[in-house]
Design a protein around this motif. Sequence first.
Motif, PDB file in Angstrom:
ATOM      1  N   VAL A 100      42.866  41.835  53.345  1.00 54.89           N
ATOM      2  CA  VAL A 100      41.528  42.011  52.767  1.00 54.89           C
ATOM      3  C   VAL A 100      41.042  40.689  52.189  1.00 54.89           C
ATOM      4  O   VAL A 100      41.598  40.185  51.216  1.00 54.89           O
ATOM      5  N   THR A 101      40.023  40.139  52.786  1.00 51.91           N
ATOM      6  CA  THR A 101      39.399  38.943  52.206  1.00 51.91           C
ATOM      7  C   THR A 101      37.977  38.820  52.711  1.00 51.91           C
ATOM      8  O   THR A 101      37.737  38.771  53.913  1.00 51.91           O
ATOM      9  N   LYS A 102      37.053  38.801  51.762  1.00 51.26           N
ATOM     10  CA  LYS A 102      35.652  38.735  52.172  1.00 51.26           C
ATOM     11  C   LYS A 102      35.349  37.384  52.810  1.00 51.26           C
ATOM     12  O   LYS A 102      34.736  37.309  53.873  1.00 51.26           O
ATOM     13  N   SER A 103      35.813  36.315  52.170  1.00 52.17           N
ATOM     14  CA  SER A 103      35.508  34.983  52.708  1.00 52.17           C
ATOM     15  C   SER A 103      36.316  34.706  53.969  1.00 52.17           C
ATOM     16  O   SER A 103      35.972  33.833  54.749  1.00 52.17           O
ATOM     17  N   GLY A 104      37.389  35.435  54.137  1.00 54.58           N
ATOM     18  CA  GLY A 104      38.229  35.232  55.323  1.00 54.58           C
ATOM     19  C   GLY A 104      38.980  33.926  55.299  1.00 54.58           C
ATOM     20  O   GLY A 104      39.497  33.471  56.331  1.00 54.58           O
ATOM     21  N   SER A 105      39.068  33.304  54.124  1.00 51.82           N
ATOM     22  CA  SER A 105      39.754  32.012  54.099  1.00 51.82           C
ATOM     23  C   SER A 105      40.547  31.778  52.824  1.00 51.82           C
ATOM     24  O   SER A 105      41.099  30.697  52.644  1.00 51.82           O
ATOM     25  N   THR A 106      40.606  32.743  51.938  1.00 51.80           N
ATOM     26  CA  THR A 106      41.323  32.542  50.676  1.00 51.80           C
ATOM     27  C   THR A 106      42.786  32.188  50.957  1.00 51.80           C
ATOM     28  O   THR A 106      43.476  32.904  51.695  1.00 51.80           O
ATOM     29  N   SER A 107      43.231  31.084  50.377  1.00 48.42           N
ATOM     30  CA  SER A 107      44.565  30.549  50.716  1.00 48.42           C
ATOM     31  C   SER A 107      45.665  31.578  50.516  1.00 48.42           C
ATOM     32  O   SER A 107      46.575  31.712  51.349  1.00 48.42           O
TER      33      SER A 107
ATOM     34  N   ALA B 210      38.419  43.498  33.597  1.00 45.96           N
ATOM     35  CA  ALA B 210      38.558  42.137  33.067  1.00 45.96           C
ATOM     36  C   ALA B 210      37.997  41.129  34.067  1.00 45.96           C
ATOM     37  O   ALA B 210      37.276  40.194  33.702  1.00 45.96           O
ATOM     38  N   GLN B 211      38.300  41.332  35.353  1.00 47.74           N
ATOM     39  CA  GLN B 211      37.768  40.405  36.357  1.00 47.74           C
ATOM     40  C   GLN B 211      36.252  40.539  36.467  1.00 47.74           C
ATOM     41  O   GLN B 211      35.514  39.550  36.499  1.00 47.74           O
ATOM     42  N   LEU B 212      35.810  41.797  36.507  1.00 48.66           N
ATOM     43  CA  LEU B 212      34.369  42.066  36.667  1.00 48.66           C
ATOM     44  C   LEU B 212      33.568  41.390  35.551  1.00 48.66           C
ATOM     45  O   LEU B 212      32.583  40.689  35.796  1.00 48.66           O
TER      46      LEU B 212
ATOM     47  N   GLY C 184      39.091  40.417  43.612  1.00 44.21           N
ATOM     48  CA  GLY C 184      38.325  41.621  43.920  1.00 44.21           C
ATOM     49  C   GLY C 184      38.830  42.359  45.142  1.00 44.21           C
ATOM     50  O   GLY C 184      38.504  43.529  45.346  1.00 44.21           O
ATOM     51  N   SER C 185      39.638  41.714  45.942  1.00 53.66           N
ATOM     52  CA  SER C 185      40.189  42.375  47.127  1.00 53.66           C
ATOM     53  C   SER C 185      41.493  43.098  46.825  1.00 53.66           C
ATOM     54  O   SER C 185      42.129  43.623  47.734  1.00 53.66           O
ATOM     55  N   ALA C 186      41.905  43.102  45.563  1.00 54.03           N
ATOM     56  CA  ALA C 186      43.174  43.758  45.204  1.00 54.03           C
ATOM     57  C   ALA C 186      43.075  44.620  43.948  1.00 54.03           C
ATOM     58  O   ALA C 186      43.692  45.677  43.861  1.00 54.03           O
TER      59      ALA C 186
HETATM   60  O1  PA5 Z   1      34.953  38.507  42.841  1.00 53.11           O
HETATM   61  C1  PA5 Z   1      35.177  37.632  43.685  1.00 53.11           C
HETATM   62  O2  PA5 Z   1      34.350  37.319  44.536  1.00 53.11           O
HETATM   63  C2  PA5 Z   1      36.516  36.932  43.750  1.00 53.11           C
HETATM   64  O3  PA5 Z   1      37.345  37.225  42.693  1.00 53.11           O
HETATM   65  C3  PA5 Z   1      37.216  37.298  45.048  1.00 53.11           C
HETATM   66  O4  PA5 Z   1      37.392  38.679  45.117  1.00 53.11           O
HETATM   67  C4  PA5 Z   1      38.562  36.614  45.194  1.00 53.11           C
HETATM   68  O5  PA5 Z   1      38.458  35.242  44.969  1.00 53.11           O
HETATM   69  C5  PA5 Z   1      39.108  36.861  46.617  1.00 53.11           C
HETATM   70  O6  PA5 Z   1      38.187  36.409  47.562  1.00 53.11           O
HETATM   71  P1  PA5 Z   1      38.216  36.881  49.066  1.00 53.11           P
HETATM   72  O7  PA5 Z   1      37.950  38.347  49.107  1.00 53.11           O
HETATM   73  O8  PA5 Z   1      37.154  36.099  49.737  1.00 53.11           O
HETATM   74  O9  PA5 Z   1      39.567  36.560  49.583  1.00 53.11           O
END
Ligand code: PA5
Length: 471
Positions: free
Chosen positions: A150-157, A292-294, A92-94
């Motif tokens: 961009v990462t909401k969790s701030g920890s995605t590998s 597709a992701q949504l 979701g961040s891309a």
């Molecule tokens: O929809 C979601 O929450 C996930 O697909 C995240 O976007 C994805 O795993 C990336 O996470 P984050 O933004 O924490 O790095």
Amino acid sequence: MRYSKKSMKIRMDYNNMMSSVLGKEGFTEKQLSDMTDDLSDAFDAVEKGKGKGMMGWVDLPYNQDEIVEDILETAKNIRKDYEYFVVLGIGGSALGPIAAFQAICHMHYNDLPRRKRKGPKFYVEDNVDPERMQALLDVVEVEKTMFNVVTKSGSTSETMTQYLIINSILREKLGDKAKDHIIATTSKNAGNLIKIANKENYKTFYIPDGVGGRFSELCPVGLLPAAVVGIDIKGLLAGAKFMMEECNSANVKKNPALMAAALQHLSMQNGKNIGVMMPYADGLKFIADWYAQLWAESLGKNKTLDGKDCNVGQTPVKALGVTDQHSQVQLYAEGPFDKVITFIGVDEYRASVEIPNGCEEYPNVNFLCGHTMNELIQAERQATEYAVTKAGKLNYTIMLPQLNEFTLGQLLMYFMLQTAYAGALLNIDTFNQPGVEEGKNATYALLGRPGYDEKRTELANAPQKQNKYII
Ligand code: PA5
């Protein structure tokens, strides 16, 4: 830019989902009216949830005036001062930034000369393939690049790996000035990236707590990259707001997103476990990826809200008109009755290309002459719609008057609301992703992240692969 709301309203044509047109595979008015109570409950659940929990995304068209100004100011400076803009993120961040870029910008944006682009070249790195990272480093000059982590969790590998690599290169080349080349977009109150950003003094944008990754395109996750490449983000938000108003009724005939959810729900109940999205516009190619992701991550769940086992969801398939007419449509027309197809069409393309005269002695080629490519793509969309309908396959069409920021904003909000209603109809948690977390945690364990010893033991004790099954 100002758009006429009436002339730019997107339309949903669901004739080919109804038995009156499709025949026995189609749905009846009675089936829809039998759903009235369930639809009303789903609508109420979404209404009640608005702005709460993980439904902060519905507020984004209304509550970002200040943030939008900050984004526009930041983007203006980046457009002036940097030659490259690179998004580091995944999921979701891309996917939203990729989709909006493809939808609105020139199809060969990065190949245009600077004076035509008016902004930096644009890249989204949403993988950890080392060859791709090396390729990026071969084409960008890091001292002229702004990296948006961009990462909401701030920890995605994946994202933090990219950050570590880029930060190390920047530090080596630019020392303390490295910080002028990184913008963090992350949670204000959680995760590691915000701590790093505060310590390193990075410019930071926040992802609101109630906005999950796949619902985040209309917050700074999507708005900053969009503004950097010259997309009118106010137009995008205005379109989303317009769609919120269009979906303001529990009456399924007056709420296009609720109608889409109802038809998809009926389809799933009838064993249509595959949802094909087939836009007839290259600009919308990556909207199918975003969707597709949504759709997959939101609806693919194994427990209902009251804890019962369920295993629900519909597998999204991406296709592109007309390209995939020569690849997948044979299956759609003659294969199993296991799909529902969503076509997306555009009334007026942003270019018009005439097919010139020629090949006069070959009437089977010459019939094309005098038409436009615009007429050809429309005819092919209508013809494919006709062919799959004739074959009894469920399908419906979303029409965009044009592809622009206002219609794109509508489309994004339409699909997000459809997903929220569909999740409510399935009585699942639309907004979590435990299946993704499981994979993330296993990666952490495999690579030795502190606190994941138990997961490491679990992995070590999992059934091992046997050589006899590898040939
Ligand atoms: O929809 C979601 O929450 C996930 O697909 C995240 O976007 C994805 O795993 C990336 O996470 P984050 O933004 O924490 O790095």
